[in-house]
Design an enzyme around this catalytic site. Structure first.
Site, PDB file in Angstrom:
ATOM      1  N   ARG A 132      -4.640   9.261   0.119  1.00  0.00           N
ATOM      2  CA  ARG A 132      -4.105   8.149  -0.660  1.00  0.00           C
ATOM      3  C   ARG A 132      -2.824   8.529  -1.379  1.00  0.00           C
ATOM      4  NH1 ARG A 132      -9.291   5.859  -4.074  1.00  0.00           N
ATOM      5  NH2 ARG A 132     -10.929   6.698  -2.760  1.00  0.00           N
ATOM      6  N   TYR A 138      -0.519  12.097  -4.790  1.00  0.00           N
ATOM      7  CA  TYR A 138      -1.309  11.817  -3.596  1.00  0.00           C
ATOM      8  C   TYR A 138      -2.494  12.762  -3.532  1.00  0.00           C
ATOM      9  CZ  TYR A 138       1.066  15.906  -1.607  1.00  0.00           C
ATOM     10  OH  TYR A 138       1.550  17.167  -1.386  1.00  0.00           O
ATOM     11  N   CYS A 139      -3.540  12.344  -2.797  1.00  0.00           N
ATOM     12  CA  CYS A 139      -4.693  13.210  -2.566  1.00  0.00           C
ATOM     13  C   CYS A 139      -4.887  13.337  -1.062  1.00  0.00           C
ATOM     14  CB  CYS A 139      -5.936  12.680  -3.279  1.00  0.00           C
ATOM     15  SG  CYS A 139      -6.481  11.064  -2.699  1.00  0.00           S
ATOM     16  N   THR A 140      -6.125  13.427  -0.608  1.00  0.00           N
ATOM     17  CA  THR A 140      -6.379  13.674   0.810  1.00  0.00           C
ATOM     18  C   THR A 140      -5.803  12.601   1.710  1.00  0.00           C
ATOM     19  OG1 THR A 140      -8.457  14.706   0.162  1.00  0.00           O
ATOM     20  CG2 THR A 140      -8.177  14.203   2.485  1.00  0.00           C
ATOM     21  N   VAL A 190      -0.662  11.711   4.615  1.00  0.00           N
ATOM     22  CA  VAL A 190      -0.157  11.132   3.371  1.00  0.00           C
ATOM     23  C   VAL A 190       0.895  12.015   2.704  1.00  0.00           C
ATOM     24  CG1 VAL A 190      -2.041  12.143   2.029  1.00  0.00           C
ATOM     25  CG2 VAL A 190      -0.845  10.140   1.141  1.00  0.00           C
TER      26      VAL A 190
END
Length: 485
Positions: free
Chosen positions: A434, A430-432, A474
């Site tokens: 997503r 995962y990123c910021t 997320v």
């Protein structure tokens, strides 16, 4: 290569996520003493120097972040491998060491070596460290050397690999640095036009997740621009430094929320209540924090014309702000929080004009989006793209239960179900905002089921790659998915 670059872009978000702490410390420090670095106030000096300790060491943060982000199990041993590489490389490449190795005076050393502790070197070291860690962290040595087996081995190997990197950098870094500097000078030479072009392509790259690579050129010290560091440390030029940041504020604080209002306005009557709740949440997120993806993904694929207009308007916004020298800065993104923190910084130039510009752009976004939706009969959320009743019921249940501990497990279970089950997940990251997955069989993806988890969008990236846009929480969804897997 696309897949690897996306992973690299995701791994950069770990060190970038530290920047809000620096922004908070510097913003409060400069609010106390706007006249300088804090010399007129011990408290301001304390806060400014604390914030600078993060901003001034972004290179090592990138080395550690990329090492962890690209490692297969996110182990701390991977970070240690990157740290060893950074220490060996930076000590060996500093001007004094280079002068000794070349048997010349320090004054005669190429000035490029005085700028070697950059995010560029950090990224290179992080990549090398992750490769070494992934390959050798399970290695079993002979019994006599068994103590150095497993995760103890990669940092040792990295110390030797760093010597090879130093040898290469001795010859490669000067021309690379010169080329990057000339590229940066060329873009800077374009002035406001360069800022506008950068912003336009920044938005176009959002769907691929590769915008982080473009940002690194202008925000960090890859090409000598280093817009964020110089702005927050006060070492740049008034009205110039911050030109690759300031124009984003009118878009994220005003333009995109107005776009959300336009989408709500054009929704069918029976869908307005559902669309309104979704657009309100997304609009507030982009205004306050500058996290735009939940809103952008709500229309970028179902109405690409609107997204093209959005990218163009973003470029125009940075062009206008750069033309007049209106600057503000961010440590994370161009939301209200960063705007307030940067307002009193020494290089903040007429930041109040960005509010006026933002109000104008809010009107432009609203009327242009409404006109485009009408003229081209575009499908947008709630207009030709109905929000499923069952999905809405689950959204309502999740929203009403937002403070409970079982919200994220519910979302994780729904998303996993829509992805074909835990057994269909090859990798999960995962990123910021997503979730990023590699699936064994993308044919099993049920997008309607995933959307029932109250997420804005699902994006198939090609091949086995699927992204689920969740939002700023997320990480908690990812953790629950990891437990289920």
């Amino acid at each position: 290569m696309m897949k690897y670059l996306q992973r690299l872009g995701r791994s950069l978000m770990l060190p970038i996520a530290v920047l809000p702490a620096a922004a908070l410390l510097l913003g409060i420090g400069y609010a106390i003493d706007p006249s300088g670095w804090g010399g007129n106030s011990p408290l301001a000096a304390f806060l400014v120097k604390a914030g600078s300790s993060i901003i001034d060491n972004m290179g090592i943060l990138f080395a550690l972040g990329v090492s962890i982000g690209l490692s297969k199990d996110k182990s701390g041993a991977a970070a240690l491998t990157g740290l060893v590489g950074w220490l060996v490389s930076t000590v060996m490449l500093n001007p004094e060491a280079v002068a000794q190795m070349q048997s010349i005076d320090v004054e005669a050393v190429n000035p490029a070596f005085g700028k070697v502790e950059t995010q560029f070197l950090g990224i290179i070291i992080g990549i090398i460290a992750s490769v070494i860690y992934n390959k050798f962290n399970d290695t079993k040595l002979p019994q006599a050397l068994a103590f150095f087996s497993g995760r103890r081995l990669p940092p040792i190997l990295m110390s030797f690999a760093s010597l090879l990197l130093v040898g290469v950098m001795m010859f490669v870094w000067p021309p690379v640095y010169t080329g990057l500097t000339q590229f940066g000078e060329w873009m800077v030479g374009l002035g406001a036009v360069g800022a506008g072009l950068y912003a336009f392509f920044n938005r176009l790259l959002i769907p691929t997740g590769l915008h982080h690579a473009l940002n690194a050129v202008f925000w960090f010290d890859l090409a000598g621009i280093d817009d964020i560091n110089k702005f927050w440390s006060g070492t740049g030029e008034l009205g110039v430094t911050g030109m690759y940041q300031g124009g984003f504020f009118p878009i994220m604080m005003f333009g995109l929320p107005a776009a959300a209002l336009a989408i709500y306005t054009m929704a069918d009557k029976d869908q307005k209540k559902k669309v309104g709740s979704l657009m309100l949440a997304a609009g507030v997120a982009t205004f306050v924090t500058g996290v735009t993806e939940p809103l952008e993904f709500a229309f970028m694929f179902i109405a690409p014309i609107l997204y093209g207009i959005h990218a163009l308007l973003t470029g125009i916004s940075l062009f206008i702000a750069a033309t007049f020298g209106w600057t503000a800065g961010f440590g994370f993104s161009a939301g209200a929080i960063d705007y307030a923190l940067s307002f009193n910084l020494p290089l903040a130039n007429k930041p109040y004009m960005l509010i006026i510009q933002g109000l104008v752009f809010a009107a432009i976004y609203y009327f242009v989006f409404v006109a485009a939706i009408k003229t081209f009969d575009l499908k947008t959320p709630g207009r030709g793209v109905a929000i499923d009743e069952d999905a809405n019921d689950i959204r309502s249940a999740l929203s009403s239960d937002s403070s409970s501990d079982d919200k994220y497990p519910k979302m994780a279970k729904i998303i996993l179900d829509g992805l074909g089950g835990a057994e269909n997940i090859a990798t999960l990251n995962y990123c910021t905002s997503r979730l990023r997955m590699e699936l064994k069989d993308t044919g099993k993806v049920d997008e309607n089921r995933i959307l029932q988890a109250n997420v804005p969008a699902v994006r198939k990236q090609g091949g086995p790659n699927v992204h689920v846009i969740v939002g700023t929480d997320v990480e908690f969804v990812a953790r629950e998915m990891e437990k289920l897997i």
